[in-house]
Design a protein around this motif. Structure first.
Motif, PDB file in Angstrom:
ATOM      1  N   ASN A  11       0.819  -1.225   0.000  1.00  0.00           N
ATOM      2  CA  ASN A  11       0.000   0.000   0.000  1.00  0.00           C
ATOM      3  C   ASN A  11       0.852   1.274   0.000  1.00  0.00           C
ATOM      4  OD1 ASN A  11       0.151  -1.113   2.949  1.00  0.00           O
ATOM      5  ND2 ASN A  11      -0.045   1.104   3.167  1.00  0.00           N
ATOM      6  N   ALA A  12       2.165   1.152   0.094  1.00  0.00           N
ATOM      7  CA  ALA A  12       3.012   2.362   0.160  1.00  0.00           C
ATOM      8  C   ALA A  12       4.383   2.058  -0.439  1.00  0.00           C
ATOM      9  CB  ALA A  12       3.171   2.791   1.627  1.00  0.00           C
ATOM     10  N   GLY A  13       5.151   3.132  -0.600  1.00  0.00           N
ATOM     11  CA  GLY A  13       6.572   3.020  -0.936  1.00  0.00           C
ATOM     12  C   GLY A  13       6.894   2.097  -2.097  1.00  0.00           C
ATOM     13  N   LEU A  14       7.914   1.289  -1.887  1.00  0.00           N
ATOM     14  CA  LEU A  14       8.437   0.433  -2.952  1.00  0.00           C
ATOM     15  C   LEU A  14       7.439  -0.631  -3.402  1.00  0.00           C
ATOM     16  CD1 LEU A  14      11.899   0.275  -1.279  1.00  0.00           C
ATOM     17  CD2 LEU A  14      11.619   0.816  -3.711  1.00  0.00           C
ATOM     18  N   GLY A  15       6.652  -1.155  -2.462  1.00  0.00           N
ATOM     19  CA  GLY A  15       5.688  -2.202  -2.804  1.00  0.00           C
ATOM     20  C   GLY A  15       4.614  -1.683  -3.744  1.00  0.00           C
ATOM     21  N   MET A  86       8.630 -10.176  -1.393  1.00  0.00           N
ATOM     22  CA  MET A  86       8.601 -10.031   0.071  1.00  0.00           C
ATOM     23  C   MET A  86       9.178  -8.669   0.428  1.00  0.00           C
ATOM     24  SD  MET A  86       9.822 -13.850   1.084  1.00  0.00           S
ATOM     25  CE  MET A  86      10.634 -14.333  -0.428  1.00  0.00           C
ATOM     26  N   ASN A  87       8.307  -7.679   0.357  1.00  0.00           N
ATOM     27  CA  ASN A  87       8.753  -6.288   0.468  1.00  0.00           C
ATOM     28  C   ASN A  87       8.480  -5.671   1.836  1.00  0.00           C
ATOM     29  OD1 ASN A  87       9.098  -3.341  -0.531  1.00  0.00           O
ATOM     30  ND2 ASN A  87       6.945  -3.448   0.075  1.00  0.00           N
ATOM     31  N   ALA A  88       7.408  -6.080   2.510  1.00  0.00           N
ATOM     32  CA  ALA A  88       7.066  -5.441   3.799  1.00  0.00           C
ATOM     33  C   ALA A  88       8.289  -5.509   4.706  1.00  0.00           C
ATOM     34  CB  ALA A  88       5.888  -6.156   4.448  1.00  0.00           C
ATOM     35  N   GLY A  89       8.477  -4.460   5.468  1.00  0.00           N
ATOM     36  CA  GLY A  89       9.642  -4.494   6.361  1.00  0.00           C
ATOM     37  C   GLY A  89      10.019  -3.106   6.791  1.00  0.00           C
ATOM     38  N   GLY A  90      11.208  -2.994   7.311  1.00  0.00           N
ATOM     39  CA  GLY A  90      11.677  -1.704   7.795  1.00  0.00           C
ATOM     40  C   GLY A  90      12.115  -1.811   9.236  1.00  0.00           C
ATOM     41  N   PRO A 208      16.480  -2.826  -2.908  1.00  0.00           N
ATOM     42  CA  PRO A 208      16.015  -1.731  -3.781  1.00  0.00           C
ATOM     43  C   PRO A 208      17.010  -0.581  -3.821  1.00  0.00           C
ATOM     44  CG  PRO A 208      14.788  -1.781  -1.703  1.00  0.00           C
ATOM     45  CD  PRO A 208      15.662  -2.999  -1.706  1.00  0.00           C
ATOM     46  N   GLY A 209      18.010  -0.593  -2.951  1.00  0.00           N
ATOM     47  CA  GLY A 209      18.970   0.525  -2.900  1.00  0.00           C
ATOM     48  C   GLY A 209      18.403   1.681  -2.105  1.00  0.00           C
ATOM     49  N   ALA A 210      19.246   2.656  -1.808  1.00  0.00           N
ATOM     50  CA  ALA A 210      18.788   3.806  -1.008  1.00  0.00           C
ATOM     51  C   ALA A 210      17.742   4.565  -1.808  1.00  0.00           C
ATOM     52  CB  ALA A 210      19.957   4.703  -0.677  1.00  0.00           C
ATOM     53  N   MET A 231      19.988  12.834   6.718  1.00  0.00           N
ATOM     54  CA  MET A 231      21.090  12.183   6.007  1.00  0.00           C
ATOM     55  C   MET A 231      20.663  11.814   4.573  1.00  0.00           C
ATOM     56  SD  MET A 231      23.387   9.303   7.856  1.00  0.00           S
ATOM     57  CE  MET A 231      22.560   9.503   9.374  1.00  0.00           C
ATOM     58  N   MET A 232      19.411  11.340   4.444  1.00  0.00           N
ATOM     59  CA  MET A 232      18.893  10.978   3.112  1.00  0.00           C
ATOM     60  C   MET A 232      18.842  12.215   2.214  1.00  0.00           C
ATOM     61  SD  MET A 232      18.216   7.768   2.705  1.00  0.00           S
ATOM     62  CE  MET A 232      16.852   6.970   1.903  1.00  0.00           C
ATOM     63  N   GLN A 233      18.446  13.366   2.819  1.00  0.00           N
ATOM     64  CA  GLN A 233      18.348  14.603   2.063  1.00  0.00           C
ATOM     65  C   GLN A 233      19.732  15.001   1.528  1.00  0.00           C
ATOM     66  OE1 GLN A 233      15.294  15.821   1.441  1.00  0.00           O
ATOM     67  NE2 GLN A 233      16.337  17.153  -0.008  1.00  0.00           N
TER      68      GLN A 233
HETATM   69  N1  LIG Z   1      13.680   2.776   1.230  1.00  0.00           N
HETATM   70  C1  LIG Z   1      14.932   2.362   1.227  1.00  0.00           C
HETATM   71  O1  LIG Z   1      15.883   3.151   1.100  1.00  0.00           O
HETATM   72  C2  LIG Z   1      15.229   0.895   1.374  1.00  0.00           C
HETATM   73  C3  LIG Z   1      16.546   0.451   1.183  1.00  0.00           C
HETATM   74  C4  LIG Z   1      16.830  -0.890   1.295  1.00  0.00           C
HETATM   75  C5  LIG Z   1      15.820  -1.800   1.613  1.00  0.00           C
HETATM   76  N2  LIG Z   1      14.552  -1.344   1.819  1.00  0.00           N
HETATM   77  C6  LIG Z   1      13.512  -2.346   2.142  1.00  0.00           C
HETATM   78  O2  LIG Z   1      12.442  -2.194   1.216  1.00  0.00           O
HETATM   79  C7  LIG Z   1      11.217  -2.575   1.820  1.00  0.00           C
HETATM   80  C8  LIG Z   1      10.162  -1.499   1.618  1.00  0.00           C
HETATM   81  O3  LIG Z   1      10.632  -0.296   2.170  1.00  0.00           O
HETATM   82  P1  LIG Z   1       9.940   1.121   1.931  1.00  0.00           P
HETATM   83  O4  LIG Z   1      11.025   2.132   2.067  1.00  0.00           O
HETATM   84  O5  LIG Z   1       9.083   1.089   0.729  1.00  0.00           O
HETATM   85  O6  LIG Z   1       9.037   1.218   3.257  1.00  0.00           O
HETATM   86  P2  LIG Z   1       7.643   1.963   3.520  1.00  0.00           P
HETATM   87  O7  LIG Z   1       7.428   3.099   2.590  1.00  0.00           O
HETATM   88  O8  LIG Z   1       7.619   2.194   5.002  1.00  0.00           O
HETATM   89  O9  LIG Z   1       6.572   0.828   3.183  1.00  0.00           O
HETATM   90  C9  LIG Z   1       6.527  -0.352   3.956  1.00  0.00           C
HETATM   91  C10 LIG Z   1       5.283  -1.120   3.607  1.00  0.00           C
HETATM   92  O10 LIG Z   1       5.299  -2.323   4.408  1.00  0.00           O
HETATM   93  C11 LIG Z   1       4.071  -2.393   5.102  1.00  0.00           C
HETATM   94  N3  LIG Z   1       4.202  -3.109   6.366  1.00  0.00           N
HETATM   95  C12 LIG Z   1       4.910  -2.756   7.458  1.00  0.00           C
HETATM   96  N4  LIG Z   1       4.732  -3.673   8.422  1.00  0.00           N
HETATM   97  C13 LIG Z   1       3.886  -4.609   7.920  1.00  0.00           C
HETATM   98  C14 LIG Z   1       3.317  -5.787   8.429  1.00  0.00           C
HETATM   99  N5  LIG Z   1       3.558  -6.201   9.683  1.00  0.00           N
HETATM  100  N6  LIG Z   1       2.509  -6.529   7.632  1.00  0.00           N
HETATM  101  C15 LIG Z   1       2.225  -6.122   6.366  1.00  0.00           C
HETATM  102  N7  LIG Z   1       2.723  -4.996   5.834  1.00  0.00           N
HETATM  103  C16 LIG Z   1       3.551  -4.250   6.604  1.00  0.00           C
HETATM  104  C17 LIG Z   1       3.629  -0.953   5.315  1.00  0.00           C
HETATM  105  O11 LIG Z   1       2.247  -0.921   5.599  1.00  0.00           O
HETATM  106  P3  LIG Z   1       1.577   0.186   6.585  1.00  0.00           P
HETATM  107  O12 LIG Z   1       1.286   1.381   5.711  1.00  0.00           O
HETATM  108  O13 LIG Z   1       0.363  -0.507   7.095  1.00  0.00           O
HETATM  109  O14 LIG Z   1       2.584   0.502   7.652  1.00  0.00           O
HETATM  110  C18 LIG Z   1       3.993  -0.387   3.946  1.00  0.00           C
HETATM  111  O15 LIG Z   1       3.022  -0.730   3.002  1.00  0.00           O
HETATM  112  C19 LIG Z   1      11.531  -2.857   3.285  1.00  0.00           C
HETATM  113  O16 LIG Z   1      11.677  -4.252   3.461  1.00  0.00           O
HETATM  114  C20 LIG Z   1      12.858  -2.149   3.511  1.00  0.00           C
HETATM  115  O17 LIG Z   1      13.606  -2.753   4.534  1.00  0.00           O
HETATM  116  C21 LIG Z   1      14.228  -0.018   1.699  1.00  0.00           C
END
Ligand SMILES: NC(=O)c1ccc[n+]([C@@H]2O[C@H](COP(=O)([O-])OP(=O)(O)OC[C@H]3O[C@@H](n4cnc5c(N)ncnc54)[C@H](OP(=O)(O)O)[C@@H]3O)[C@@H](O)[C@H]2O)c1
Length: 305
Positions: A11-15, A86-90, A208-210, A231-233
């Motif tokens: 529902n958000a971000g990379l997914g 398998m994208n959910a995480g953080g 996915p990278g930074a 830091m990201m900025q």
């Molecule tokens: N962004 C980066 O720079 C970066 C870099 C390397 C790796 N990653 C990895 O890429 C993935 C996505 O990151 P993102 O930056 O797109 O994060 P994001 O914008 O925070 O999106 C995370 C998504 O995961 C969902 N989520 C969180 N906890 C969940 C749960 N328990 N069950 C189901 N869904 C859940 C969130 O849903 P809600 O809206 O309900 O919270 C949201 O849809 C993560 O695994 C992250 O570790 C990201």
């Protein structure tokens, strides 16, 4: 051919962006949006339909930090999927280090245990046919730019990996970023072990990278949030962060690029963006089959019911 894809955290971000990009491929007939919040999922579904002009998005309720929810989600899937992202995480929210009923930390549950159960269940019921992609991170090899050290295990035994699952490897005052790299490292090892056990499926760990424009840091404590976003900025100004389209595009490469090898972990070759490369060339431990097996066995200790 890849016709049906399930994405967790869609529902958000990379997914969500990956869902959008998949819809641009005519052969993709259904994208299952795996989301824990029905309202957010519905809004994302509407937006994706408007953006892409295709009504191929179906909601699957799944909270990956809850193994019962994961199992219900697999039962509810009407068809098999050809690919799983398998994208959910953080960073696991405010209670990232709290243990759940399976005995693992929240941050471990959301990044790894739930996805391990999801993959095992899909395979058990013949509901995953071709590709599994796990969202890795450069943090798995350490990110000096962001003050994240390389995971430094002493024995890489099942016992030592278990301490990452239950958080006992980390002292109480450490924040979520201390857990995050070692968990993503374990995730890459687990995927390699899964690739050996299931040669008919392509298992790719892909960072996915930074990536900017996601909500990834929003659950960190406020001060840490500002520090990481700041830091990201700076990194964006320096050209060291890329847009969400590029980050999500890496997931699609993991699915469709036939040059990528099952069992490998791909991430930025240098720094946090740019060309991807096999990470064992930078961090040889990733190719150690004994470590891979030990990581899988440690996860399975918490995955028994
Ligand atoms: N962004 C980066 O720079 C970066 C870099 C390397 C790796 N990653 C990895 O890429 C993935 C996505 O990151 P993102 O930056 O797109 O994060 P994001 O914008 O925070 O999106 C995370 C998504 O995961 C969902 N989520 C969180 N906890 C969940 C749960 N328990 N069950 C189901 N869904 C859940 C969130 O849903 P809600 O809206 O309900 O919270 C949201 O849809 C993560 O695994 C992250 O570790 C990201």
């Amino acid at each position: 051919m890849i016709k049906r894809v399930l994405i967790t955290g869609a529902n958000a971000g990379l997914g969500k962006e990956a869902a959008k990009q998949l819809a641009a491929r005519p052969e993709v007939e259904v994208v299952y949006l795996g989301c824990r919040n029905r309202e957010k999922a519905f809004i994302a579904q509407q937006e994706l339909e408007q953006l892409t002009g295709r009504s191929i998005f179906k909601i699957v309720e799944i909270d990956v930090s809850d193994t019962s929810s994961v199992k219900r989600a697999v039962e509810s899937l009407p068809h098999s999927v050809d690919a799983l992202i398998m994208n959910a995480g953080g960073t696991g929210g405010r209670d990232f280090s709290k243990l759940n009923s399976d005995g693992v930390t929240q941050i471990f549950a959301v990044n790894l245990l739930g996805h391990s159960v999801l993959t095992e269940e899909l395979l058990k019921y013949g509901k995953l046919t071709q590709v599994a992609v796990y969202a890795g991170s450069e943090a798995a090899r350490g990110v000096t730019e962001m003050g994240m050290p390389r995971p430094n295990l002493t024995t890489s035994s099942v016992e030592e990996f278990t301490t990452i699952c239950n958080g006992s490897a980390f002292s109480k005052n450490q924040d979520a970023t201390a857990h995050y790299g070692p968990i993503k490292y374990m995730g890459a090892l687990w995927m390699s072990a899964m690739a050996r056990r299931n040669p008919h499926i392509k298992f790719i760990t892909m960072s996915p990278g930074a990536t900017t424009g996601t909500e990834g840091f929003n659950t960190l404590p406020v001060i840490k949030q500002y520090a990481m976003k700041g830091m990201m900025q700076v990194m964006l100004w320096l050209g060291k962060v890329h847009r969400v389209e590029v980050g999500a595009g890496r997931y699609l490469s993991a699915i469709f690029d036939k040059q990528l090898t099952s069992g490998q972990f791909y991430a930025s070759k240098k720094g946090l963006t740019g060309v991807i490369g096999e990470q064992h060339l930078l961090f040889a431990d990733l190719n150690n089959e004994q470590y891979q097996e030990n990581a899988l066995k440690a996860i399975q200790r918490f995955n028994s019911h």
